[in-house]
Design a protein around this motif. Structure first.
Motif, PDB file in Angstrom:
ATOM      1  N   LEU A 269       0.825  -1.202   0.000  1.00 31.29           N
ATOM      2  CA  LEU A 269       0.000   0.000   0.000  1.00 31.29           C
ATOM      3  C   LEU A 269       0.860   1.253   0.000  1.00 31.29           C
ATOM      4  O   LEU A 269       0.611   2.197  -0.767  1.00 31.29           O
ATOM      5  N   GLY A 270       1.893   1.273   0.827  1.00 27.83           N
ATOM      6  CA  GLY A 270       2.769   2.440   0.891  1.00 27.83           C
ATOM      7  C   GLY A 270       3.518   2.671  -0.409  1.00 27.83           C
ATOM      8  O   GLY A 270       3.610   3.809  -0.892  1.00 27.83           O
ATOM      9  N   ILE A 271       4.047   1.602  -1.004  1.00 27.16           N
ATOM     10  CA  ILE A 271       4.796   1.733  -2.254  1.00 27.16           C
ATOM     11  C   ILE A 271       3.882   2.176  -3.393  1.00 27.16           C
ATOM     12  O   ILE A 271       4.245   3.044  -4.190  1.00 27.16           O
ATOM     13  N   ALA A 272       2.688   1.596  -3.469  1.00 31.09           N
ATOM     14  CA  ALA A 272       1.759   1.957  -4.536  1.00 31.09           C
ATOM     15  C   ALA A 272       1.321   3.411  -4.423  1.00 31.09           C
ATOM     16  O   ALA A 272       1.276   4.137  -5.428  1.00 31.09           O
ATOM     17  N   ILE A 273       1.004   3.859  -3.218  1.00 30.78           N
ATOM     18  CA  ILE A 273       0.577   5.251  -3.023  1.00 30.78           C
ATOM     19  C   ILE A 273       1.717   6.222  -3.322  1.00 30.78           C
ATOM     20  O   ILE A 273       1.535   7.225  -4.025  1.00 30.78           O
ATOM     21  N   ALA A 274       2.908   5.934  -2.804  1.00 28.60           N
ATOM     22  CA  ALA A 274       4.052   6.821  -3.028  1.00 28.60           C
ATOM     23  C   ALA A 274       4.412   6.880  -4.512  1.00 28.60           C
ATOM     24  O   ALA A 274       4.702   7.966  -5.050  1.00 28.60           O
TER      25      ALA A 274
ATOM     26  N   TYR B  40      12.797   0.701   0.235  1.00 27.31           N
ATOM     27  CA  TYR B  40      11.515   1.070  -0.349  1.00 27.31           C
ATOM     28  C   TYR B  40      11.690   2.101  -1.458  1.00 27.31           C
ATOM     29  O   TYR B  40      10.939   2.109  -2.444  1.00 27.31           O
ATOM     30  N   ALA B  41      12.680   2.969  -1.313  1.00 26.30           N
ATOM     31  CA  ALA B  41      12.903   4.016  -2.309  1.00 26.30           C
ATOM     32  C   ALA B  41      13.177   3.428  -3.679  1.00 26.30           C
ATOM     33  O   ALA B  41      12.732   3.972  -4.709  1.00 26.30           O
TER      34      ALA B  41
END
Length: 271
Positions: free
Chosen positions: A70-75, A134-135
């Motif tokens: 979720l965090g990767i997709a949103i970012a 994650y970056a």
């Protein structure tokens, strides 16, 4: 009348064809792992298992994978939209040297498969000391989806008459204010389309995440679910349950913005 009925039946058959894998996945999530492996396979479980979803949703590993995805997709989606809006607006409204080659270059990048570039990506991020971060996934997902967003927004900005901006400038609006207050609301269907496709592509990405992420706790959902099936244990019921849960955010997203999405996909089809 007969033609209408024929089209209705044909549409129903096509719908059932595409829903069949999801129905099998849903029913298999209520089976035991032994039942899943039993042959010949049956659509209805021999033994219903109702606590599969409870066990998956209380699994700390699954929660970490879900939060990571979720965090990767949103970012990634936010990064794409931030970059695509000015790029599409400038190429649509200004004529400058290299404009056409730039648009063609953007289009060409859409033709590269992540699988073909994964070795180079790994080498690049290894040199930058960004493996298992994650970056790295956010930047990669944004790069692979930026071309689509630029092209679709470019088409929307180009379709808006220049007189709209001229009227806004006569009212005292700056270029940035015109873009924010006038142009973006008019291109809302295009923004929604670019947003949802970027989000889904980042949500479903597998190959790059499999290559770059080493720590199990940092893996996104698509890669993390592999842990349910190993050489030592096979939790097929939990794998199917996790797959069903992974589909839910996308379904909710489609249902929420369906009208804007259809408008974005059909824009320009009628003059």
């Amino acid at each position: 009348m007969s033609r209408r009925w024929a089209l209705t039946v044909l549409g129903a058959l096509v719908t059932l064809f595409f829903l069949a894998p999801y129905s099998v996945m849903l029913m298999s999530s209520f089976r035991t792992s032994i039942d899943v492996r039993t042959t010949p396979p049956r659509f209805i479980p021999r033994e219903w298992q109702w606590d599969t979803y409870t066990r998956v949703l209380t699994d700390e590993r699954f929660i970490n994978w879900l939060q990571t995805s979720l965090g990767i997709a949103i970012a990634s989606t936010i990064l794409v939209i931030i970059v695509a809006i000015p790029a599409a607006y400038i190429t649509a409204r200004f004529r400058f040297i290299g404009r056409t080659p730039f648009l063609l270059l953007v289009l060409v990048t859409q033709m590269f498969s992540p699988t073909a570039l994964v070795v180079g990506l790994y080498r690049q991020f290894f040199e930058l000391n960004m493996i298992n971060t994650y970056a790295a996934l956010i930047v990669t997902n944004a790069a692979f989806n930026l071309a689509f967003a630029v092209w679709i927004l470019h088409g929307f900005f180009s379709s808006i008459p220049a007189e709209v901006e001229e009227a806004a400038e006569l009212d005292g609006s700056s270029r940035l204010q015109t873009l924010w207050r006038i142009m973006l609301p008019l291109t809302r269907p295009g923004l929604v389309t670019a947003t949802i496709f970027t989000f889904i592509a980042a949500w479903n990405e597998y190959v790059v995440a499999l290559t770059l992420m080493i720590d199990d706790a940092k893996k996104p959902l698509t890669v993390g679910m592999r842990a349910y099936i190993t050489g030592y244990e096979q939790h097929w019921d939990q794998l199917f349950a996790a797959s069903v849960i992974a589909v839910v955010p996308v379904v909710i997203l489609f249902a929420t913005i369906e009208k804007h999405l259809v408008g974005g996909l059909t824009a320009g089809s009628v003059k």
